[in-house]
Design a protein around this motif. Structure first.
Motif, short mmCIF file in Angstrom:
data_model
loop_
_atom_site.label_atom_id
_atom_site.label_comp_id
_atom_site.label_asym_id
_atom_site.label_seq_id
_atom_site.Cartn_x
_atom_site.Cartn_y
_atom_site.Cartn_z
N ILE A 27 0.88 -1.17 0.00
CA ILE A 27 0.00 0.00 0.00
C ILE A 27 0.91 1.22 0.00
O ILE A 27 1.62 1.49 0.98
CB ILE A 27 -0.92 0.02 1.24
N ILE A 28 0.89 1.93 -1.11
CA ILE A 28 1.88 3.00 -1.33
C ILE A 28 1.44 4.33 -0.72
O ILE A 28 0.27 4.70 -0.77
CB ILE A 28 2.12 3.18 -2.85
N ALA A 29 2.40 5.01 -0.13
CA ALA A 29 2.21 6.39 0.32
C ALA A 29 3.49 7.14 -0.05
O ALA A 29 4.36 6.58 -0.72
CB ALA A 29 1.97 6.43 1.82
N ALA A 30 3.62 8.40 0.38
CA ALA A 30 4.85 9.13 0.05
C ALA A 30 5.98 8.77 1.02
O ALA A 30 7.15 9.01 0.73
CB ALA A 30 4.59 10.64 0.07
N ILE A 31 5.62 8.20 2.17
CA ILE A 31 6.62 7.81 3.17
C ILE A 31 6.21 6.47 3.77
O ILE A 31 5.08 6.02 3.59
CB ILE A 31 6.75 8.84 4.31
N GLU A 32 7.14 5.87 4.52
CA GLU A 32 6.86 4.55 5.09
C GLU A 32 6.37 4.65 6.54
O GLU A 32 6.02 3.65 7.13
CB GLU A 32 8.09 3.66 4.97
N LYS A 33 6.36 5.86 7.09
CA LYS A 33 5.89 6.04 8.47
C LYS A 33 4.42 6.46 8.47
O LYS A 33 3.96 7.14 7.56
CB LYS A 33 6.72 7.14 9.14
N VAL A 34 3.70 6.06 9.52
CA VAL A 34 2.33 6.54 9.67
C VAL A 34 2.37 8.00 10.12
O VAL A 34 3.08 8.34 11.06
CB VAL A 34 1.55 5.68 10.69
N ASN A 35 1.65 8.85 9.40
CA ASN A 35 1.63 10.28 9.70
C ASN A 35 0.19 10.77 9.63
O ASN A 35 -0.43 10.74 8.57
CB ASN A 35 2.50 11.01 8.66
#
Lengths: 298, 298
Positions: free
Chosen positions: B176-184
């Motif tokens: 599941i792609i986002a701009a970063i790998e941390k939950v923000n």
């Protein structure tokens, strides 16, 4: 006009050598890139970080760093602050991110008292040399602004246009990217794009030609514009792509950085100096080209 | 397991020839792709649209269409409805979009009475064969769902996983792609990603391994996961990429379709039959590969 990374290297070599503070220099790819740029006479690295680790990495990678100053600092924050201080004192012309986390170096740069803020916001500008495209493509913003509003987007455009102009493009063509080329009230990015286009037409955004919304294919392919009946001064010939959100920009950057071997680089623009900031996982080639871009933008 | 478009072609050729209703067949690249697939015995095109124009294009492109049925229809809506009707009556196994606009063909397919709806929502599934990646990459959703919520994302995952399984991947790895790998909390796509991962862990999403948020580099590069200290069952080895929004997915699709020559294709999944739906500006190669994918998914 700079049309390839060879051109960019020539441009960087023609300028006086710049002092680059490498923040947490104990990172192999960044150190390698900095040493390479030093060998070409483009930069003079100032290695900020843990001296012992830096020397170990240099040995592992067979890099001769004996000519370079090393400034011993402890921990991430001290290192970031020291790199910024070097610029403030005129002892460095540029900052490059080594192992220091982006958030830490950015905090030091953005500090209202001791930092290096410019007029507007900071944004990340990517430069790509893609074999299928007839010139450089400049793209923003894959890494800094999480949810840019209209004002932020104007600043992001200004920063990217400044880069394009420094690369010799007098009036860059800017495509505001969305998923489609039609304005759709259910897709806010298409509304922003329409507004930004009109603002440029009215002279509220200067030194560039703006059109949007454009899907990526419309921005880079004349054939695609023809097929879809799009009459655009930017379509098929964009110099600058402004992405609708950080996710799209980040995916675009990383698609090329990790799934192709094409040449590209990235720099942070909008502070009083360019900041050479690449992802820790980026290759030493991307890091080297990013130094060239940073030096060319000073 | 299908690992390349050559494998996919073999798979399609091993199946019985399928009847494909080409909606508004008066479009050169789509017609060319359909005729090519017919020559390989993969499909039997049923050309729906304006007979005169279809024949003119066939002549211009030197395509022999004399063996194929032509169903004369007038206008976009009639053509789309007729293509759907052919499937309903068992006279076609698949639908392929020719010149008909996406919105028009989708309206006919999604019609609650006369359409071809399946259990969940429809989504676009892209399949890419990238030289730098060690297997197929499957990506959703670049073209259909404008602002997918969590429920929609689950359906989008289900559709993509179904495609991966039909290509021989028993338990696909889904990033599941986002701009970063941390939950923000400031980036809703990272929250969705965390939730979807946990749902898969709890068996609420089946037949796959899910991890997210991951930035694109983490999904496709083991080195990048190591550099960033990410311990993930999916990282560096993803079969499926679920993009955070339509903009990121669309940019990813078009970056490869228009700025590289790599092999790729796209199909709509989730209706009672696969729908071969590519952008009008896509090349005939993408359109041909999309037919292969469509046939393999029946």
């Amino acid at each position: 006009m700079v049309k390839s990374f060879e051109d960019l290297e020539k441009m960087a070599k023609s300028k006086p050598s710049r002092k680059v503070a490498l923040a947490m220099a104990q990172e192999a790819d960044a150190l390698k890139a900095a040493v390479n740029a030093a060998l070409s006479g483009i930069v003079e690295p100032v290695l900020v970080g843990a001296e012992k680790e830096i020397k170990e990495i240099a040995e592992q990678e067979s890099l001769d760093i004996s000519r370079f100053a090393i400034i011993e600092t402890e921990g991430e924050t001290e290192c970031a602050e020291r790199a910024v201080e070097l610029v403030k004192k005129g002892e460095a012309d540029l900052i490059m991110k080594g192992r220091v986390p982006t958030a830490v170096i950015m905090r030091a740069i953005l500090d209202k008292q001791s930092g290096l803020r410019g007029r507007g916001i900071l944004s990340h500008v990517t430069i790509l040399d893609l074999p299928k495209y007839h010139k450089f493509l400049i793209m923003s913003d894959p890494g800094l602004n999480i949810a840019p509003d209209l004002e932020d987007k104007i600043a992001i455009i200004d920063n990217a246009v400044e880069v394009a102009r420094k690369l010799g493009i007098d009036k860059p063509k800017v495509a505001i990217i969305a998923a489609i080329e039609k304005v759709n009230p259910d897709m806010p990015s298409t509304m922003d794009a329409a507004v930004l286009s009109k603002m440029a037409e009215r002279g509220q955004i200067q030194d560039c030609i703006i059109d949007g919304p454009l899907a990526l294919d419309n921005a880079v392919s004349v054939k695609s514009c023809k097929t879809k009946g799009i009459d655009s001064k930017v379509g098929g010939d964009a110099d600058v792509l402004i992405m609708p959100n950080i996710e799209a920009a980040n995916v675009f950057y990383k698609a090329f950085a990790y799934l192709t071997d094409f040449n590209m680089c990235g720099t942070i623009v909008g502070a009083v100096i360019p900041i050479i900031l690449t992802s820790r996982a980026d290759s030493d080639k991307i890091k080297y080209y990013s130094i060239l871009a940073g030096v060319s933008l000073v």
